[in-house]
Design a protein around this motif. Structure first.
Motif, PDB file in Angstrom:
ATOM      1  N   GLY A  78       2.447  14.539  18.121  1.00  0.00           N
ATOM      2  CA  GLY A  78       1.594  14.452  19.311  1.00  0.00           C
ATOM      3  C   GLY A  78       1.967  13.300  20.232  1.00  0.00           C
ATOM      4  O   GLY A  78       1.379  13.177  21.319  1.00  0.00           O
ATOM      5  N   LYS A  79       2.937  12.468  19.813  1.00  0.00           N
ATOM      6  CA  LYS A  79       3.303  11.281  20.599  1.00  0.00           C
ATOM      7  C   LYS A  79       4.735  11.330  21.127  1.00  0.00           C
ATOM      8  O   LYS A  79       5.153  10.426  21.845  1.00  0.00           O
ATOM      9  CB  LYS A  79       3.145  10.021  19.729  1.00  0.00           C
ATOM     10  N   VAL A  80       5.510  12.358  20.761  1.00  0.00           N
ATOM     11  CA  VAL A  80       6.889  12.460  21.218  1.00  0.00           C
ATOM     12  C   VAL A  80       7.233  13.927  21.425  1.00  0.00           C
ATOM     13  O   VAL A  80       6.801  14.795  20.661  1.00  0.00           O
ATOM     14  CB  VAL A  80       7.878  11.813  20.216  1.00  0.00           C
ATOM     15  N   ALA A  81       7.992  14.201  22.476  1.00  0.00           N
ATOM     16  CA  ALA A  81       8.445  15.564  22.761  1.00  0.00           C
ATOM     17  C   ALA A  81       9.900  15.530  23.219  1.00  0.00           C
ATOM     18  O   ALA A  81      10.354  14.543  23.814  1.00  0.00           O
ATOM     19  CB  ALA A  81       7.580  16.207  23.844  1.00  0.00           C
ATOM     20  N   LEU A  82      10.620  16.605  22.906  1.00  0.00           N
ATOM     21  CA  LEU A  82      12.025  16.744  23.303  1.00  0.00           C
ATOM     22  C   LEU A  82      12.142  17.861  24.336  1.00  0.00           C
ATOM     23  O   LEU A  82      11.832  19.021  24.053  1.00  0.00           O
ATOM     24  CB  LEU A  82      12.901  17.056  22.089  1.00  0.00           C
ATOM     25  N   LEU A  83      12.570  17.506  25.539  1.00  0.00           N
ATOM     26  CA  LEU A  83      12.849  18.476  26.592  1.00  0.00           C
ATOM     27  C   LEU A  83      14.341  18.776  26.577  1.00  0.00           C
ATOM     28  O   LEU A  83      15.152  17.903  26.887  1.00  0.00           O
ATOM     29  CB  LEU A  83      12.427  17.912  27.953  1.00  0.00           C
ATOM     30  N   GLN A  84      14.687  19.992  26.183  1.00  0.00           N
ATOM     31  CA  GLN A  84      16.089  20.390  26.095  1.00  0.00           C
ATOM     32  C   GLN A  84      16.445  21.344  27.236  1.00  0.00           C
ATOM     33  O   GLN A  84      15.967  22.473  27.286  1.00  0.00           O
ATOM     34  CB  GLN A  84      16.378  21.070  24.763  1.00  0.00           C
ATOM     35  N   ILE A  85      17.259  20.845  28.169  1.00  0.00           N
ATOM     36  CA  ILE A  85      17.788  21.681  29.245  1.00  0.00           C
ATOM     37  C   ILE A  85      19.148  22.206  28.786  1.00  0.00           C
ATOM     38  O   ILE A  85      20.087  21.423  28.597  1.00  0.00           O
ATOM     39  CB  ILE A  85      17.946  20.898  30.564  1.00  0.00           C
TER      40      ILE A  85
END
Length: 591
Positions: free
Chosen positions: A395-402
């Motif tokens: 809930g405190k980190v996210a990975l945005l993969q383009i």
């Protein structure tokens, strides 16, 4: 008679041993000094410094030139100065498969697309500065509609400064040359990513035919017999020799943007000798790192009857000499795209609103083509390790993969796409919850301006290539962060790791350790981020793309002057370097 009782009588054998020891120590001291000098020179290459070719061409070495190169502020003006002073009236021709501007149909309109390509972003400002000609495959659906009767169009559209010459390929040619031999054969062969290369005789025939078609175009576009031709990448391994046969006085610089494997791996290729012969039609063969240069020289040594001067990184083959040098590629500084974006705080707000991220969520980003060499799955594994061992980060980190779609008709890329979606879904199901998605997978093409906005919004940029020539994403991220914040997590197998030492260097095959590095990145203090980012920004600023191009053009100027000297003294012309006029003269001068 003198009294000899006080003298020590030393046997001759002992004297011989003492003399041998003195000589041995002297040799050891000299060898140590030589080794240190060679390590210093290797260190310059690893750090991204460009060593002029004065060691091979002493007559062209100017006072203090090696030291001065690192003090020059490299810019478009610097390139124009080099061209005006060192290469007056020289025509610069760039050859690549990918074109810098694509025209596509969109309904009744024509849409201009600038591809998100590291090669394009590196070469486009160079070609602008040189007012050159760029020859490339015209693959856009409206490309034929905008060219003149000679298949040329002036670009950029808003302020034309150079000519784009398009080459037309049939569907069969594109299938065999590009998707077949180049990307099912050479690409996996040169990248240690454990994907088996596929070689077909029909693909090789297409590859030869397309290289010949581009050679015809180069000759047609050349205004005289002495152009400077910059051949780009693994699509055109045969092109240098084909150009050399018809323009023997041309300066041909071939830059290989991907890694070069060791000679054992390279031996897999059925047409290995022909590829090496083709590349040795170049005046200069360039790679990102000295390691790749060494692998190339070893391959030549193993498969061709040639003469190799390893100290000078020079190969004599077929009566001509080719220099093999490291030129670490970089990006434009400052990036033009930054002028189109707001400050970091606003970029951060916009990206978080777009992807539904809460303010307290740390944002990690990955930006690249969807390719099995980029370590996207390994990046997902690192995030999985972090959330598994440190559940407080859920809930405190996210990975945005383009991940821009690439070569989607090839089975290996179709399989990768499916695996990425499956792995992302698995992580999201195990750790996701209402309003929180750990992995945001976006398989769309993003413009460079959009990509820079994402860089500016990120807390961590993850570059986890399994094998890469350089990887310009790492340098783009650094250049985008004028706020001196953000952490770069960088694969040890990307060429950029030899320069950006202040990044967190990781082994992408070790998910557990990479998870630990990700935790370090997420918890790094702002002051430490600033110190690391300041140093990396200095490196990218000083070793920018203009220095990369300028170094090659300076070497081209030295070779051209060598030809002029040979003509003046009535020697056999070096086109671009008869071995007699270079290596042998060096030996004679040393006697």
């Amino acid at each position: 008679m003198p009294d000899n009782s006080s003298y020590l009588v030393v046997p001759s054998s002992v004297l011989w041993l003492l003399g041998f020891a003195v000589v041995s120590i002297s040799i050891l001291i000299i060898a140590t000094m030589v080794l240190r000098a060679r390590r210093l020179r290797s260190g310059m290459h690893a750090a991204g410094a460009t060593e002029p070719t004065g060691s091979l061409l002493p007559e062209f070495e100017k006072n203090g030139q090696s030291a001065a190169a690192s003090l020059v502020q490299w810019s478009p003006e610097t390139l124009r100065h080099i061209l005006a002073k060192e290469l007056p009236d020289a025509q610069v021709i760039v050859v690549s498969n990918r074109e810098p501007y694509i025209h596509n149909r969109k309904g009744d309109d024509i849409q201009l697309v600038v591809p998100a390509s590291g090669l394009v972003s590196a070469l486009e400002p160079i070609t602008r500065a040189c007012a050159g000609t760029w020859i490339a495959y015209g693959g856009g659906s409206a490309d034929r509609l905008v060219v003149d009767e000679n298949d040329r169009v002036e670009v950029p559209p808003d302020s034309p400064s150079y000519t784009l010459r398009r080459v037309w390929l049939s569907e069969e040619e594109q299938q065999g040359y590009y998707l077949g031999f180049a990307n099912e054969g050479l690409w996996p062969l040169c990248h240690i990513a454990f994907t088996r290369p596929i070689f077909r005789a029909s693909d090789w025939e297409s590859y030869e035919a397309v290289n010949r078609k581009f050679a015809d175009t180069v000759v047609a576009e050349a205004r005289n017999e002495r152009p400077i031709v910059l051949v780009q990448d693994y699509h055109f391994a045969l092109l240098p020799r084909m150009i050399r046969e018809r323009l023997p006085e041309a300066i041909i610089i071939t830059f290989w943007h991907i890694p070069w494997p060791n000679s054992e791996v390279f031996s897999i290729c059925p047409w290995r000798e022909k590829i090496l012969e083709g590349l040795l039609g170049s005046s200069i063969v360039g790679f990102h790192t000295q390691f790749h240069c060494n692998n190339f020289i070893d391959s030549v040594d193993r498969f061709l009857e040639s003469r190799i001067e390893r100290e000078d990184s020079a190969i004599s083959y077929g009566g001509q000499i080719s220099l093999v040098h490291a030129y670490p590629i970089s990006i434009e500084w400052p990036p033009a795209h930054l002028g189109k974006l707001p400050d970091v705080a606003q970029c951060r707000r916009r990206i978080r609103e777009k992807f539904g991220l809460a303010e307290d969520v740390k944002l990690c980003v990955g930006v690249e083509r969807l390719d099995y060499t980029k370590g996207i799955l390994d990046r997902f594994d690192a995030l999985d390790e972090l959330l598994k061992l440190h559940p407080e980060w859920i809930g405190k980190v996210a990975l945005l993969q383009i991940a821009a779609p690439s070569r989607g008709t090839l089975p290996a890329y179709q399989q990768l796409y499916e695996e990425c979606l499956h792995r992302a879904d698995d992580i999201n199901q195990r750790y996701g919850r209402e309003g929180y998605t750990p992995v945001l997978m976006v398989t769309e093409h993003y413009s460079q301006v959009q990509v820079y906005e994402i860089y500016r919004a990120a807390d961590v940029c993850m570059v986890t290539s399994l094998h890469d020539g350089m990887n310009l994403v790492a340098k783009e991220f650094v250049a985008a962060r004028d706020d001196e914040q953000g952490v770069l997590l960088l694969s040890m197998f990307a060429g950029a790791s030899k320069e950006l030492l202040e990044a967190l260097i990781v082994n992408p095959y070790d998910a557990a350790t990479m998870g630990d590095a990700l935790l370090q990145a997420l918890t790094m203090s702002q002051e430490e981020q600033r110190q690391r980012m300041q140093r990396m920004r200095e490196i990218v600023r000083d070793n920018n793309v203009y220095r990369w191009a300028g170094s090659m053009l300076l070497d081209a100027a030295r070779l051209r002057k060598r030809v002029a000297v040979d003509r003046a003294v009535g020697a056999a012309p070096a086109a671009p370097g008869n071995v007699i006029s270079l290596l042998d003269r060096k030996r004679v001068a040393a006697l």
